[in-house]
Design a protein around this motif. Structure first.
Motif, PDB file in Angstrom:
ATOM      1  N   LYS A 263      35.119  45.871  38.250  1.00  0.00           N
ATOM      2  CA  LYS A 263      35.282  47.067  39.652  1.00  0.00           C
ATOM      3  C   LYS A 263      34.329  46.480  39.978  1.00  0.00           C
ATOM      4  CE  LYS A 263      36.749  50.422  42.066  1.00  0.00           C
ATOM      5  NZ  LYS A 263      35.797  50.361  42.351  1.00  0.00           N
ATOM      6  N   GLU A 264      32.898  46.104  39.362  1.00  0.00           N
ATOM      7  CA  GLU A 264      31.331  46.513  40.530  1.00  0.00           C
ATOM      8  C   GLU A 264      31.533  45.190  40.841  1.00  0.00           C
ATOM      9  OE1 GLU A 264      26.855  47.265  40.356  1.00  0.00           O
ATOM     10  OE2 GLU A 264      28.039  47.643  39.092  1.00  0.00           O
ATOM     11  N   ALA A 265      31.773  43.934  39.925  1.00  0.00           N
ATOM     12  CA  ALA A 265      31.759  42.386  39.694  1.00  0.00           C
ATOM     13  C   ALA A 265      32.291  41.448  40.564  1.00  0.00           C
ATOM     14  CB  ALA A 265      31.679  41.149  38.777  1.00  0.00           C
ATOM     15  N   LYS A 266      34.161  42.308  41.022  1.00  0.00           N
ATOM     16  CA  LYS A 266      34.616  41.805  41.965  1.00  0.00           C
ATOM     17  C   LYS A 266      33.969  42.169  43.109  1.00  0.00           C
ATOM     18  CE  LYS A 266      39.270  42.851  43.805  1.00  0.00           C
ATOM     19  NZ  LYS A 266      40.433  43.658  43.483  1.00  0.00           N
ATOM     20  N   GLU A 267      33.774  43.347  43.939  1.00  0.00           N
ATOM     21  CA  GLU A 267      33.295  43.773  44.919  1.00  0.00           C
ATOM     22  C   GLU A 267      31.869  42.865  45.124  1.00  0.00           C
ATOM     23  OE1 GLU A 267      32.990  47.617  44.221  1.00  0.00           O
ATOM     24  OE2 GLU A 267      34.916  48.658  44.427  1.00  0.00           O
ATOM     25  N   SER A 268      31.737  42.566  43.825  1.00  0.00           N
ATOM     26  CA  SER A 268      29.804  41.539  44.676  1.00  0.00           C
ATOM     27  C   SER A 268      29.999  40.890  44.832  1.00  0.00           C
ATOM     28  CB  SER A 268      29.416  41.519  43.580  1.00  0.00           C
ATOM     29  OG  SER A 268      28.578  43.451  43.505  1.00  0.00           O
ATOM     30  N   LEU A 269      31.207  40.337  44.283  1.00  0.00           N
ATOM     31  CA  LEU A 269      32.111  38.637  44.555  1.00  0.00           C
ATOM     32  C   LEU A 269      32.372  38.578  46.174  1.00  0.00           C
ATOM     33  CD1 LEU A 269      32.141  35.043  43.025  1.00  0.00           C
ATOM     34  CD2 LEU A 269      34.900  36.829  42.454  1.00  0.00           C
ATOM     35  N   GLY A 270      32.989  40.105  46.813  1.00  0.00           N
ATOM     36  CA  GLY A 270      33.612  39.760  47.478  1.00  0.00           C
ATOM     37  C   GLY A 270      35.564  39.347  47.696  1.00  0.00           C
ATOM     38  N   ALA A 271      35.494  39.955  46.109  1.00  0.00           N
ATOM     39  CA  ALA A 271      37.181  39.464  46.246  1.00  0.00           C
ATOM     40  C   ALA A 271      38.137  40.490  47.213  1.00  0.00           C
ATOM     41  CB  ALA A 271      37.422  38.676  44.978  1.00  0.00           C
ATOM     42  N   SER A 272      38.504  40.044  47.529  1.00  0.00           N
ATOM     43  CA  SER A 272      39.664  41.053  47.819  1.00  0.00           C
ATOM     44  C   SER A 272      40.873  40.608  48.697  1.00  0.00           C
ATOM     45  CB  SER A 272      38.636  41.669  48.745  1.00  0.00           C
ATOM     46  OG  SER A 272      38.331  41.232  49.995  1.00  0.00           O
ATOM     47  N   SER A 273      40.979  39.542  48.841  1.00  0.00           N
ATOM     48  CA  SER A 273      42.379  38.566  49.801  1.00  0.00           C
ATOM     49  C   SER A 273      43.658  38.710  49.007  1.00  0.00           C
ATOM     50  CB  SER A 273      42.247  37.393  50.525  1.00  0.00           C
ATOM     51  OG  SER A 273      43.670  36.778  50.675  1.00  0.00           O
ATOM     52  N   ASN A 274      44.467  38.805  50.048  1.00  0.00           N
ATOM     53  CA  ASN A 274      46.122  38.761  49.490  1.00  0.00           C
ATOM     54  C   ASN A 274      46.161  37.823  48.659  1.00  0.00           C
ATOM     55  OD1 ASN A 274      45.827  38.363  52.201  1.00  0.00           O
ATOM     56  ND2 ASN A 274      48.040  38.999  52.397  1.00  0.00           N
ATOM     57  N   HIS A 275      45.693  36.641  49.171  1.00  0.00           N
ATOM     58  CA  HIS A 275      45.847  35.438  48.752  1.00  0.00           C
ATOM     59  C   HIS A 275      45.149  35.087  47.676  1.00  0.00           C
ATOM     60  CE1 HIS A 275      48.431  34.001  52.029  1.00  0.00           C
ATOM     61  NE2 HIS A 275      47.762  34.798  53.080  1.00  0.00           N
ATOM     62  N   ALA A 276      44.324  35.746  46.782  1.00  0.00           N
ATOM     63  CA  ALA A 276      43.436  35.359  46.022  1.00  0.00           C
ATOM     64  C   ALA A 276      43.607  36.384  44.514  1.00  0.00           C
ATOM     65  CB  ALA A 276      42.142  36.086  46.423  1.00  0.00           C
ATOM     66  N   PHE A 277      43.104  35.530  43.726  1.00  0.00           N
ATOM     67  CA  PHE A 277      43.752  35.877  41.790  1.00  0.00           C
ATOM     68  C   PHE A 277      42.504  35.966  41.416  1.00  0.00           C
ATOM     69  CE2 PHE A 277      46.347  34.998  38.618  1.00  0.00           C
ATOM     70  CZ  PHE A 277      46.727  36.370  37.951  1.00  0.00           C
ATOM     71  N   ALA A 278      42.229  37.081  40.701  1.00  0.00           N
ATOM     72  CA  ALA A 278      40.802  36.774  40.588  1.00  0.00           C
ATOM     73  C   ALA A 278      40.716  37.407  39.245  1.00  0.00           C
ATOM     74  CB  ALA A 278      40.481  38.835  40.906  1.00  0.00           C
ATOM     75  N   LEU A 279      39.796  36.724  38.108  1.00  0.00           N
ATOM     76  CA  LEU A 279      40.002  36.269  36.817  1.00  0.00           C
ATOM     77  C   LEU A 279      38.741  36.807  35.569  1.00  0.00           C
ATOM     78  CD1 LEU A 279      42.499  33.529  37.981  1.00  0.00           C
ATOM     79  CD2 LEU A 279      43.058  34.417  35.531  1.00  0.00           C
ATOM     80  N   TRP A 280      38.779  37.141  35.001  1.00  0.00           N
ATOM     81  CA  TRP A 280      37.884  37.455  34.408  1.00  0.00           C
ATOM     82  C   TRP A 280      37.971  37.628  32.539  1.00  0.00           C
ATOM     83  CZ3 TRP A 280      36.085  40.751  30.302  1.00  0.00           C
ATOM     84  CH2 TRP A 280      34.405  41.776  29.806  1.00  0.00           C
ATOM     85  N   PRO A 281      37.419  37.326  31.069  1.00  0.00           N
ATOM     86  CA  PRO A 281      36.367  36.363  31.303  1.00  0.00           C
ATOM     87  C   PRO A 281      36.748  35.169  31.816  1.00  0.00           C
ATOM     88  CG  PRO A 281      36.773  37.321  29.862  1.00  0.00           C
ATOM     89  CD  PRO A 281      37.673  37.510  30.388  1.00  0.00           C
ATOM     90  N   LYS A 282      36.079  33.970  30.712  1.00  0.00           N
ATOM     91  CA  LYS A 282      36.644  32.848  30.357  1.00  0.00           C
ATOM     92  C   LYS A 282      37.380  32.161  29.327  1.00  0.00           C
ATOM     93  CE  LYS A 282      33.134  29.711  31.292  1.00  0.00           C
ATOM     94  NZ  LYS A 282      31.821  29.133  31.276  1.00  0.00           N
TER      95      LYS A 282
END
Length: 484
Positions: A263-282
Motif C-alpha cells: 500500500k505504501e509503495a503504491k502511494e509512493s509510486l503515485g499509482a492512482s489512475s483509473n486507467h492504470a493497473f498496478a502489479l507486485w512483485p516480479k
C-alpha cells in the motif's frame, strides 16, 4: 534403394505454431533493446516498431535474455515465447549515437583463426581490428569477418592468414546504463520536431493505423516519474483515443519487500489512475526474471484474443505461466490467498499459486478511492476505452456529412445493431445509443455539433462466489430409518 513391401510412415519436425493475433489489447512497450544485434542499429530508436513474431522483433531491435539491461526483451519473450500472442509495438529509447561508450584497445588471442571479444553491445561498424603490434589495420570482409555469437559477443574470424596468434581490437559499444528515466518519458526537439520516448506513442495511429490497448515499460514503470507519465499518456492519445497502462510496484530495497508494504509503495509510486493497473512483485519462469507488467500485459492480450478480440473478460484468475513470484533480488515470495486478497484491497494485482500461478486481481489503481464500476474494474474500464476508440474509428467517415435526420438515424441504427450483437454474445448487458434532443440544443446543432448518448454495461467480474453449508438432519434420519 532398398526393396519395400508394406505400409510405411515418416516424421517431420513440428512446425512452429503461429501466434494468436489480437489488437484490442495491443501492447505498446517502451524500454531498451540490444540494437547492436538489429538489422540496422541506427534505424530502430524512438520509433513505433510493429512486430508479429519473435524473429521479426529480434531482427528489428535485437534480442538477448539479459532483461536487466535490455528491458524490451522481457516483453518480447513473454509475448512470443510464453503466451504466443501477437502483435506488439516496441518503442526502443536506446540511441546508439547517444548511449554509447568507447572501448579501449585490447589484445585478443587467436585460436584456429578465431578470436572472441567478450564485450556486450559492440557496434560492428565501429569495430577496429589491427595486428598484434597495432601497426596494421585489418580490412573487414577482406582480412576478417565479424559476427555475433549467442551471447551477443563478437567472434572475429581471420580470412587470409593462419599465422596470426593475436590481434588488437578497439571500438564503440552501446551503453544501456546510460539510459535514464527521462529518455523513457521523452520529449520533442524544438529545433527539429523529433519526438522521443513516450511522445512517440502519438505516431502509432498515423503510421500504423492502430490504436494502443496497453502501455507498459517493464523495468522502468517502478520509477515514479515514468509511472506518472504513463498514466498521463493513457488519455487523449492523438487528441481522441484512450487506453490503459500496466505499472510495477517496486519490490527492491526502496520498495515493498512484504505484502503489507504494498500500500505504501503504491502511494509512493503515485499509482492512482483509473486507467492504470498496478502489479507486485516480479515473476520468474525458470531462471528468467520478468517484471510482472510484461507477463500480465501478455496474459491480458492473450485473454482478449481468445474472446473474439473483445476486452470484456478479466485476465484475473487466468494462467500467467510463471514458476515463482520473486522480489527484485530473486527472493521467492510465497503468497497465500488471504495475503493476495490484502494486496488486491490496495488496488494492486499479484500472482497466486492455486495449482499453478494465476494473475490475481481485478481492481484498477484508482481503487479504493473510487468504487464506480467503470473505473474500479479493469475489465469494465478497458471495455469503455475500447468501445470509445472503435466508435471514433467507425464513424470518422461520417464527419462533415450533412447534419440531417438521415445521418443521426444511420449512426443510431448502426451502433444499436452492433451493440445488440455484443449483448447476444454475452459480452455486456447492454450497449445502446440514443440521440436525446435535450442534450442537443439548437445552438450546438447550428454550430455543427451533434451529441449521442451511449449506454454501456459490461459485466463486472464475479470476485466472490459463496455457498452455505448446512447439515441436513432430515436426510440423515431418512437414510438411517428408511423413512419410517
Amino acid at each position: 534403394m532398398a526393396y519395400k513391401h508394406g505400409v510405411y510412415v515418416g516424421e517431420v519436425a513440428t512446425s512452429i505454431t503461429a501466434p494468436i493475433e489480437g489488437t484490442a489489447g495491443l501492447q505498446v512497450i517502451l524500454g531498451t533493446a540490444p540494437v547492436h544485434l538489429a538489422k540496422d542499429p541506427y534505424a530502430c530508436s524512438n520509433k513505433p516498431i510493429l512486430c508479429y513474431s519473435f524473429a521479426e522483433a529480434a531482427e528489428q531491435v535485437g534480442y538477448l535474455d539479459d532483461f536487466q539491461k535490455y528491458t524490451l526483451c522481457q516483453s518480447v519473450d513473454a509475448s512470443f515465447r510464453v503466451f504466443n500472442i501477437a502483435p506488439i509495438i516496441l518503442i526502443n529509447v536506446l540511441d546508439p549515437t547517444k548511449h554509447k561508450k568507447t572501448l579501449a584497445a585490447r589484445a585478443l588471442s587467436v585460436l584456429k583463426k578465431q578470436a572472441v571479444l567478450q564485450e556486450d553491445g559492440v557496434l560492428l561498424d565501429q569495430l577496429v581490428v589491427k595486428s598484434e603490434d597495432g601497426q596494421t589495420t585489418l580490412a573487414k570482409d577482406t582480412d576478417y569477418v565479424a559476427t555475433f555469437d549467442d551471447d551477443g559477443f563478437v567472434t572475429i574470424t581471420l580470412i587470409t592468414s593462419s599465422e596470426i596468434s593475436a590481434i588488437q581490437v578497439s571500438g564503440v559499444a552501446i551503453d544501456p546504463a546510460a539510459v535514464e528515466a527521462v529518455d523513457l518519458i521523452g520529449g520533442i526537439q524544438i529545433s527539429t520536431g523529433e519526438e522521443t520516448g513516450m511522445e512517440v506513442i502519438r505516431q502509432i495511429y498515423p503510421k500504423l493505423g492502430m490504436t494502443a490497448g496497453l502501455l507498459l515499460a517493464p523495468g522502468w514503470s517502478q520509477d515514479a516519474n515514468v509511472a506518472a507519465a504513463l498514466q498521463a499518456k493513457c488519455e487523449a492519445i492523438n487528441g481522441v483515443f484512450s487506453c490503459e497502462c500496466f505499472l510495477d510496484i517496486p519490490c527492491g530495497t526502496d520498495g515493498a519487500k512484504t505484502y503489507t508494504d504494498v500500500k505504501e509503495a503504491k502511494e509512493s509510486l503515485g499509482a492512482s489512475s483509473n486507467h492504470a493497473f498496478a502489479l507486485w512483485p516480479k515473476g520468474a519462469v525458470g531462471s528468467k526474471h520478468y517484471y510482472l507488467s510484461a507477463l500480465a500485459a501478455a496474459c491480458t492480450a492473450y485473454t482478449d484474443a481468445n474472446n473474439e478480440d473483445v476486452p470484456a473478460t478479466s485476465p484475473s484468475n487466468k494462467n500467467i505461466r510463471i514458476t515463482a513470484t520473486i522480489l527484485e533480488d530473486g527472493t521467492a515470495v510465497d503468497l497465500d490467498q488471504e495475503q493476495a486478497n490484502t494486496i488486491n484491497s490496495f488496488g494492486v494485482a499479484t500472482a497466486l499459486n492455486m495449482n499453478g500461478f494465476k494473475l490475481w486481481g481485478n481492481n484498477t489503481a484508482a481503487y479504493p478511492s473510487t468504487t464506480d464500476p467503470k473505473d474500479r474494474w479493469l475489465a469494465c474500464r478497458r471495455f469503455f476505452s475500447w468501445w470509445g476508440n472503435t466508435f471514433i474509428l467507425t464513424y470518422f467517415q461520417k464527419v462533415d456529412s450533412p447534419a440531417n435526420p438521415r445521418l443521426i438515424e444511420s449512426i443510431v441504427d448502426s451502433e444499436n445493431i452492433r451493440g445488440n450483437s455484443f449483448v447476444a454474445r454475452g459480452f455486456c448487458a447492454t450497449a445502446r445509443i440514443e440521440f436525446i434532443e435535450a442534450e442537443n440544443p439548437r445552438t450546438d446543432i447550428l454550430g455543427g455539433k451533434i451529441q449521442f448518448h451511449m449506454y454501456l454495461a459490461p459485466y463486472t467480474p464475479a470476485e466472490v462466489l459463496k455457498t452455505l453449508l448446512e447439515f441436513d438432519v432430515n436426510a440423515l434420519e431418512t437414510a438411517l430409518t428408511g423413512g419410517e
